[in-house]
Design a protein around this motif. Sequence first.
Motif, mmCIF file in Angstrom:
data_model
loop_
_atom_site.group_PDB
_atom_site.id
_atom_site.type_symbol
_atom_site.label_atom_id
_atom_site.label_comp_id
_atom_site.label_asym_id
_atom_site.label_seq_id
_atom_site.Cartn_x
_atom_site.Cartn_y
_atom_site.Cartn_z
ATOM 1 N N GLN A 550 1.550 4.420 -4.358
ATOM 2 C CA GLN A 550 2.066 5.323 -3.342
ATOM 3 C C GLN A 550 1.256 5.158 -2.074
ATOM 4 O OE1 GLN A 550 1.857 9.133 -5.105
ATOM 5 N NE2 GLN A 550 3.550 8.803 -6.519
ATOM 6 N N LYS A 551 1.808 5.639 -0.994
ATOM 7 C CA LYS A 551 1.159 5.477 0.316
ATOM 8 C C LYS A 551 -0.136 6.268 0.376
ATOM 9 C CE LYS A 551 2.075 6.334 5.196
ATOM 10 N NZ LYS A 551 0.936 5.718 5.582
ATOM 11 N N ILE A 552 -1.168 5.604 0.889
ATOM 12 C CA ILE A 552 -2.437 6.292 1.141
ATOM 13 C C ILE A 552 -2.454 6.697 2.604
ATOM 14 C CG2 ILE A 552 -4.926 6.026 1.268
ATOM 15 C CD1 ILE A 552 -4.782 4.082 -1.000
ATOM 16 N N ASN A 553 -2.490 7.995 2.868
ATOM 17 C CA ASN A 553 -2.570 8.471 4.236
ATOM 18 C C ASN A 553 -3.995 8.361 4.744
ATOM 19 O OD1 ASN A 553 0.199 9.222 4.538
ATOM 20 N ND2 ASN A 553 -0.186 10.996 3.224
ATOM 21 N N ASN A 554 -4.129 8.198 6.067
ATOM 22 C CA ASN A 554 -5.447 8.122 6.702
ATOM 23 C C ASN A 554 -6.294 7.024 6.051
ATOM 24 O OD1 ASN A 554 -4.830 10.325 8.393
ATOM 25 N ND2 ASN A 554 -5.347 11.750 6.744
ATOM 26 N N PHE A 555 -5.775 5.780 6.103
ATOM 27 C CA PHE A 555 -6.428 4.663 5.433
ATOM 28 C C PHE A 555 -7.854 4.452 5.952
ATOM 29 C CE2 PHE A 555 -6.415 -0.204 4.929
ATOM 30 C CZ PHE A 555 -7.026 -0.089 3.696
ATOM 31 N N THR A 556 -7.993 4.428 7.285
ATOM 32 C CA THR A 556 -9.330 4.193 7.846
ATOM 33 C C THR A 556 -10.271 5.346 7.544
ATOM 34 O OG1 THR A 556 -8.556 5.109 9.951
ATOM 35 C CG2 THR A 556 -8.483 2.701 9.698
ATOM 36 N N ASP A 557 -9.742 6.589 7.512
ATOM 37 C CA ASP A 557 -10.598 7.731 7.149
ATOM 38 C C ASP A 557 -11.111 7.595 5.720
ATOM 39 O OD1 ASP A 557 -10.166 8.749 9.619
ATOM 40 O OD2 ASP A 557 -8.718 10.289 9.003
ATOM 41 N N SER A 558 -10.253 7.061 4.812
ATOM 42 C CA SER A 558 -10.672 6.871 3.425
ATOM 43 C C SER A 558 -11.818 5.870 3.339
ATOM 44 C CB SER A 558 -9.490 6.383 2.586
ATOM 45 O OG SER A 558 -8.455 7.328 2.590
ATOM 46 N N ILE A 559 -11.744 4.790 4.129
ATOM 47 C CA ILE A 559 -12.828 3.794 4.122
ATOM 48 C C ILE A 559 -14.122 4.415 4.651
ATOM 49 C CG2 ILE A 559 -13.572 1.549 4.976
ATOM 50 C CD1 ILE A 559 -11.221 1.452 3.019
ATOM 51 N N GLU A 560 -14.007 5.189 5.752
ATOM 52 C CA GLU A 560 -15.204 5.823 6.320
ATOM 53 C C GLU A 560 -15.813 6.818 5.339
ATOM 54 O OE1 GLU A 560 -13.726 7.427 9.972
ATOM 55 O OE2 GLU A 560 -14.286 5.657 11.147
ATOM 56 N N ALA A 587 1.650 -1.451 3.800
ATOM 57 C CA ALA A 587 2.257 -1.129 2.504
ATOM 58 C C ALA A 587 1.217 -0.541 1.558
ATOM 59 C CB ALA A 587 2.893 -2.379 1.887
ATOM 60 N N GLY A 588 1.693 0.325 0.651
ATOM 61 C CA GLY A 588 0.778 1.029 -0.254
ATOM 62 C C GLY A 588 -0.039 0.103 -1.133
ATOM 63 N N ASP A 589 0.572 -1.008 -1.663
ATOM 64 C CA ASP A 589 -0.183 -1.893 -2.549
ATOM 65 C C ASP A 589 -1.293 -2.624 -1.803
ATOM 66 O OD1 ASP A 589 1.611 -3.335 -1.078
ATOM 67 O OD2 ASP A 589 2.169 -4.726 -2.674
ATOM 68 N N ILE A 590 -1.098 -2.912 -0.501
ATOM 69 C CA ILE A 590 -2.170 -3.539 0.283
ATOM 70 C C ILE A 590 -3.343 -2.578 0.425
ATOM 71 C CG2 ILE A 590 -2.826 -4.357 2.583
ATOM 72 C CD1 ILE A 590 -0.100 -5.593 2.856
ATOM 73 N N LYS A 591 -3.015 -1.326 0.795
ATOM 74 C CA LYS A 591 -4.098 -0.364 1.045
ATOM 75 C C LYS A 591 -4.902 -0.060 -0.221
ATOM 76 C CE LYS A 591 -1.238 2.504 3.129
ATOM 77 N NZ LYS A 591 -0.724 3.708 3.794
ATOM 78 N N ILE A 592 -4.223 0.169 -1.350
ATOM 79 C CA ILE A 592 -4.958 0.530 -2.572
ATOM 80 C C ILE A 592 -5.826 -0.625 -3.048
ATOM 81 C CG2 ILE A 592 -3.078 -0.098 -4.146
ATOM 82 C CD1 ILE A 592 -5.567 2.781 -4.558
ATOM 83 N N ASN A 593 -5.300 -1.889 -2.962
ATOM 84 C CA ASN A 593 -6.084 -3.029 -3.440
ATOM 85 C C ASN A 593 -7.235 -3.358 -2.493
ATOM 86 O OD1 ASN A 593 -4.929 -4.312 -5.996
ATOM 87 N ND2 ASN A 593 -3.085 -3.942 -4.789
ATOM 88 N N VAL A 594 -7.012 -3.259 -1.182
ATOM 89 C CA VAL A 594 -8.101 -3.500 -0.226
ATOM 90 C C VAL A 594 -9.183 -2.438 -0.389
ATOM 91 C CG1 VAL A 594 -8.694 -3.471 2.227
ATOM 92 C CG2 VAL A 594 -6.707 -4.753 1.442
ATOM 93 N N TYR A 595 -8.766 -1.191 -0.583
ATOM 94 C CA TYR A 595 -9.746 -0.110 -0.789
ATOM 95 C C TYR A 595 -10.621 -0.405 -2.013
ATOM 96 C CZ TYR A 595 -11.596 4.570 -1.604
ATOM 97 O OH TYR A 595 -12.427 5.633 -1.820
ATOM 98 N N ARG A 596 -9.981 -0.845 -3.121
ATOM 99 C CA ARG A 596 -10.747 -1.125 -4.348
ATOM 100 C C ARG A 596 -11.690 -2.319 -4.157
ATOM 101 N NH1 ARG A 596 -10.686 3.641 -6.489
ATOM 102 N NH2 ARG A 596 -8.645 4.302 -7.302
ATOM 103 N N ILE A 597 -11.232 -3.330 -3.419
ATOM 104 C CA ILE A 597 -12.090 -4.499 -3.184
ATOM 105 C C ILE A 597 -13.303 -4.090 -2.361
ATOM 106 C CG2 ILE A 597 -12.230 -6.710 -1.977
ATOM 107 C CD1 ILE A 597 -9.274 -7.157 -2.774
#
Length: 692
Positions: A550-560, A587-597
Amino acid sequence: MNKPHFSIILLLLLCIGCSKIEPTKLTQEKNTSKDSISIWIAESNKPETTEEQKLVLPLKAFNLAENTNNDSLKALYFSKLSYNQNFITDNLLYRKINKNAISANIRINDSIGLANAYWDLADFYKNKIIRDSAFYYYGEALDIFETTEDKYSAGQLHLKMAVIQMQIKDYISSEANTIKAIEHFKSIKDDKRLFSSYNLLGIVLNDLKEYDKSLAYYNEALFYLKKTSNSNIDEASIINNIGVTYRNNKQYPQAIENFEKVLSTNNLYTKYPTLYAKAISNLATSKLYNQDTLNIERLLIKAIETKEQLDDTGSLASSYHSYAEYKAYARDTLNAIAKAKLAEELSIAGNSNEQLLKTWQYLAVLDKQNAAEYFTKYTALNDSLQTEERKQLNKFARIRFETDEFIAENIELESEKEVLSKQKQIWIGIAIGLFLFGLSIYIIINQRAKNQKLQFDQQQQANNQEIFNLMLMQKQKVDEVKRLEQKRISEELHDGVLGKMLGARMILTGLNKRATDEAIQEKSKALGSLQEIENEIRSISHELSHSAYQKINNFTDSIETLLNNNKNRNIKTYFHFNEDENWDRLAGDIKINVYRIIQETFQNAIKHSKCTNFEITFYRNDNNFNVIMSDDGIGYNVNKGKKGIGIRNITSRIDKLSGSFHIDSSEGKGTTISLNIPVKVDNKKTSINNNT
């Protein structure tokens, strides 16, 4: 989770230095014969000595001792052979040698030699795991050393007896004997034995569920350990025990902290792989009970691999049990049952009855179809173990009683020689009265303890049944929810999708017979209906998709937030990105996988790189999303060694995204990881390409 996970460590520590002094030299004639026996013992330990020679050499030594006419020399020779148990491989021959050592020392009235012979025999039975006989002869040796004021030997014997009592779960008596050992060791300021004694007390009090006292004794053990030339392994063993106590007391954060401290010990895997494997397994279970599932499966797999290399069957069963608990927590019931059955097989192979009881109890909850069978096996084994424990406790009580009775008889005999008949009768009456009084107190205390244990077992059985019923109710609720959802999906497909498809099929069937413009327009409408059906099926499919995509909102905030939550304040973090870019529309799969990496790379930098700065950069390049992660740590040679699980995880995630990655690192120059991912955006949003 399992008591042997740290009691074995204690037993190894107790064995260090707990040996008697070898029989001393008396005369030059003794020296000559003693040297002959020493030479034969040394020869038997040489690699080139054949098995036949190893059988002959003890017989030569036995004949030398047997044919000696001097009683003092005979006692010395047999005592030396009795002391060197590894030299005699024939059990019957050793018993004959030890019997002669006892007889010879009695003849020359050498109480110390007699006590050492009893001690040798007790060690022999302990190595054969005949605990009642070992306990009896340790007691015989102790009775002599207590009269000689030999605090060192008396303390060691109290400690050895306490270990045996702990093994048969006579915790109260074990605690009493350990305290007596501590009194002796304190009088001679033996810090090393005080460390071992307090460590044993910590284990005993943990088994009695008196966790605060257990922790206090472990801290005492650490205090005395630091006063010795201790090794990091000894300290790590106690810290592991402390972690187990915290875990048993459900103080999981403290348990995790102690297990991580154990694993940070230098060269732990090389010097003591058994402790390393147990600490990893203990850390995984503590994190699971604390509902922190990050890296749990990796820890459990590492523990299992290490224990398999060590062929540690009993401990391996415990790790598979923990693995089953993790799979059940992840709602992978089939895998959980499979892991639990592996734990069952290993428990049976390793004769680990306590672990087998836990596994059957857990399988009764997991495997509903065979729950009755597992519960029956659990009840039968539990009853038999309780019966055996009662037999052991009664046997040890009888041994101590018979020993005390023997001592009382000797006192009576000496009294008959020293006092008049009237005084003798008075003392006999007093002795009998005290004996009966002590026996009555013992019976009352023992009966109360049995009653308390019975009440506890009954309450525990009731609690287990209640838990079992609650889990059944929960399972029924889950099944009901699943049934309702299946019914809803069935209705959606039947009433919506199938109806529309039937209508479209009938229209197209009729239009196939006509080729007019009007028929072409009707076909176009039918195709539109089929497209609507496609969208409706896709909508239903999306409702069933995994929440991780599913979509992760505030992607950059999650990284910070991930970087700011770093507890290691020695590392500075930097995050660079174009604020005008709408990163949330990836896309949601990009954000979740990049976040995990990023999460995996950041954790590796904290644990291994010894860096002071960690930097992340996001940027767009045509239709590609680029991520650069770098640190200024020690780096490594990327061309050497096997790829770790972290690299394999990155490879797996990048492959899912049809992207690529590159690692640039060398020793002393830090590490940089670059990701290149084709841009995919949420179909419900405007393309990110249109906003740049």
